[in-house]
Design a protein around this motif. Structure first.
Motif, short mmCIF file in Angstrom:
data_model
loop_
_atom_site.label_atom_id
_atom_site.label_comp_id
_atom_site.label_asym_id
_atom_site.label_seq_id
_atom_site.Cartn_x
_atom_site.Cartn_y
_atom_site.Cartn_z
N ILE A 39 0.86 -1.18 0.00
CA ILE A 39 0.00 0.00 0.00
C ILE A 39 0.90 1.23 0.00
O ILE A 39 1.74 1.40 0.88
N GLU A 40 0.70 2.07 -0.98
CA GLU A 40 1.53 3.28 -1.12
C GLU A 40 0.79 4.47 -0.57
O GLU A 40 -0.36 4.75 -0.95
N THR A 41 1.45 5.19 0.36
CA THR A 41 0.89 6.44 0.88
C THR A 41 1.76 7.57 0.37
O THR A 41 2.71 7.36 -0.37
N ASP A 42 1.43 8.80 0.79
CA ASP A 42 2.23 9.93 0.33
C ASP A 42 3.56 10.03 1.06
O ASP A 42 4.34 10.94 0.80
N LYS A 43 3.82 9.10 1.99
CA LYS A 43 5.09 9.14 2.72
C LYS A 43 5.89 7.85 2.58
O LYS A 43 7.10 7.89 2.38
N VAL A 44 5.23 6.72 2.72
CA VAL A 44 5.93 5.44 2.70
C VAL A 44 5.09 4.39 1.99
O VAL A 44 3.92 4.61 1.69
N VAL A 45 5.73 3.25 1.75
CA VAL A 45 5.02 2.08 1.23
C VAL A 45 4.85 1.10 2.39
O VAL A 45 5.83 0.71 3.03
N LYS A 310 11.60 -0.11 3.20
CA LYS A 310 11.17 -0.51 4.54
C LYS A 310 11.02 0.67 5.51
O LYS A 310 10.77 0.47 6.69
N LEU A 311 11.16 1.90 5.02
CA LEU A 311 11.01 3.04 5.91
C LEU A 311 9.57 3.15 6.39
O LEU A 311 8.63 3.04 5.61
N GLY A 312 9.41 3.37 7.69
CA GLY A 312 8.08 3.53 8.26
C GLY A 312 7.73 5.00 8.41
O GLY A 312 8.61 5.87 8.36
N ILE A 313 6.45 5.26 8.60
CA ILE A 313 6.00 6.64 8.77
C ILE A 313 6.66 7.26 9.99
O ILE A 313 7.03 8.44 10.00
N GLU A 314 6.85 6.45 11.04
CA GLU A 314 7.46 6.97 12.25
C GLU A 314 8.91 7.40 12.02
O GLU A 314 9.44 8.26 12.74
#
Length: 405
Positions: A39-45, A310-314
């Motif tokens: 799932i792709e968001t505007d910050k991370v996958v 693998k980068l998380g939103i946090e």
């Protein structure tokens, strides 16, 4: 009994997401914790994994569809595999066994049939269509010789054989390729455009003699790596120098929220990292408390995460200041764009030997141009110049930085 698979809970800063890739299709066997969807968001996958061994019963949200936090995206049945998938699995096992038997007998492995694009999983079909590679040209390493997404990537990047003749292109032919912009890249574009339109952005420049840092690094890099298990690079010096400069010039570490100025009593420095999906800015927390080794390890870990998606939103939330290094790509000088709501960003560049006047004599020194872009609504020119000069002085006399002078 079928259970629902839902999208992850998005943080408040993420409104929605897009189904980027389904790695499994309906009826295909899947193992517990195996990635079934991106799932792709505007910050991370974000990756969605299987809750247990079993198979997908239905896909509710297809690739490219927009989804909300915790929305149902598929139906899953634990411990059950559809008849078609079971038959395919048996056929795959038979192919593997036959290939092994042929190999032991000295014969070439037998391939039952030529694979086509339609035979592949959705993620593989998408990769094949985007690259224009024929499924029959790719050597599959998956179970039963099936093609994986990694097989397509490896096939695309492997060196061409010496005797392969390049494809001929007709004279005057003009080729175009249109692909949709990823959600992350669109969001980055929006933020950069917003920064140029909504801030009074100005850039000031200086240059720094990197010889002292380079000599210190050369002298201690082997000992440093042996002691800390981290490679001593230049970035840790810049992060620590920027942290000290932020202490002396709090306005550069502040942000604007409406009509308010927010002064931060902590130092969270974002380090811009280039990834296949676009520019991302993971954040090093409390850099004033970090050692040089912790900074280097933190940057290295973020670089690996960015490479592997693998980068998380946090990892990218917050940040009071940003450093970007265009020098890794050969940039000699640039004007970095602010990472809102931050009011300052430091641009590093290529180290290049130049003739410099030192005590009336010309010396060849390894010099780097520095650029500080800042929001003039918040930071005056005097503060911006002083901030950049502080970084220059600390890097040209690294003993001061280490001894807190």
């Amino acid at each position: 009994m079928a259970t629902e698979i839902k999208a992850p809970v998005f943080p408040e800063s993420v409104a929605d997401g897009t189904i980027a890739t389904w790695h499994k299709k309906v009826g295909e066997a899947v193992s517990r914790d195996e990635v079934i969807c991106d799932i792709e968001t505007d910050k991370v996958v974000l990756e969605v994994v299987a809750p247990a061994d079993g198979s997908l019963v239905a896909i509710v949200k297809g690739e490219g569809e927009t989804i909300l936090s915790s929305e149902v995206i598929a139906q899953f049945e634990a411990g059950a595999v559809s008849g078609a998938a079971a038959t395919e699995a048996v056929q795959s096992e038979e192919q593997v066994e036959q290939a092994a038997a042929n190999t032991q007998a000295g014969a070439a492995p037998v391939v039952e049939r030529t694979q086509t694009v339609q035979d592949q999983a959705p993620a593989v079909r998408k990769a094949l269509n985007e690259t224009g590679i024929a499924a029959s040209d790719v050597a599959g390493t998956g179970r039963g010789g099936r093609i994986t997404k990694e097989d397509v990537v490896n096939h695309q990047t492997k060196p061409a054989a010496a005797n392969v003749t390049p494809l001929s292109v007709a004279v005057g032919e003009r080729i175009e390729k249109r692909v949709p912009m990823t959600r992350l890249r669109k969001r980055v574009a929006e933020r950069l455009l917003s920064a140029t339109q909504q801030t009074a952005m100005l850039t000031t420049f200086n240059e720094v003699n990197m010889k002292p840092v380079m000599e210190m690094r050369k002298q201690y890099k082997d000992i440093f790596e042996k002691r800390h298990g981290a490679r001593l690079g230049f970035m840790s010096f810049f992060v620590k120098a920027a942290t000290e400069a932020l202490k002396r010039y709090p306005a550069v570490n502040a942000s604007i929220d409406g009509d308010d100025i927010v002064y931060h009593g902590y130092y969270d420095i974002g380090v811009a990292v280039s990834s296949d999906r676009g520019l991302v800015v993971p954040v090093l927390r409390d850099t004033d408390r970090m050692s040089y080794a912790e900074v280097e390890n933190g940057i290295r870990d973020y670089a690996y995460k960015a490479r592997d998606g693998k980068l998380g939103i946090e990892d990218m939330t917050g940040g009071t200041f940003t450093i970007t290094n265009g020098g890794t790509f050969g940039s000699l000088l640039s004007t970095p764009i602010l990472n809102q709501p931050q009011t300052g960003i430091l641009g590093m560049h290529k180290i290049q030997e130049r003739p410099m006047a030192v005590n009336g004599q010309v010396e060849i020194l390894p010099m780097m141009y520095l650029a500080l872009s800042y929001d003039h609504r918040m930071i005056d020119g005097k503060e911006a110049v002083g901030f950049l000069v502080t970084i220059k002085e600390l890097l040209e006399e690294p003993a001061k930085l280490i001894l807190d002078l």
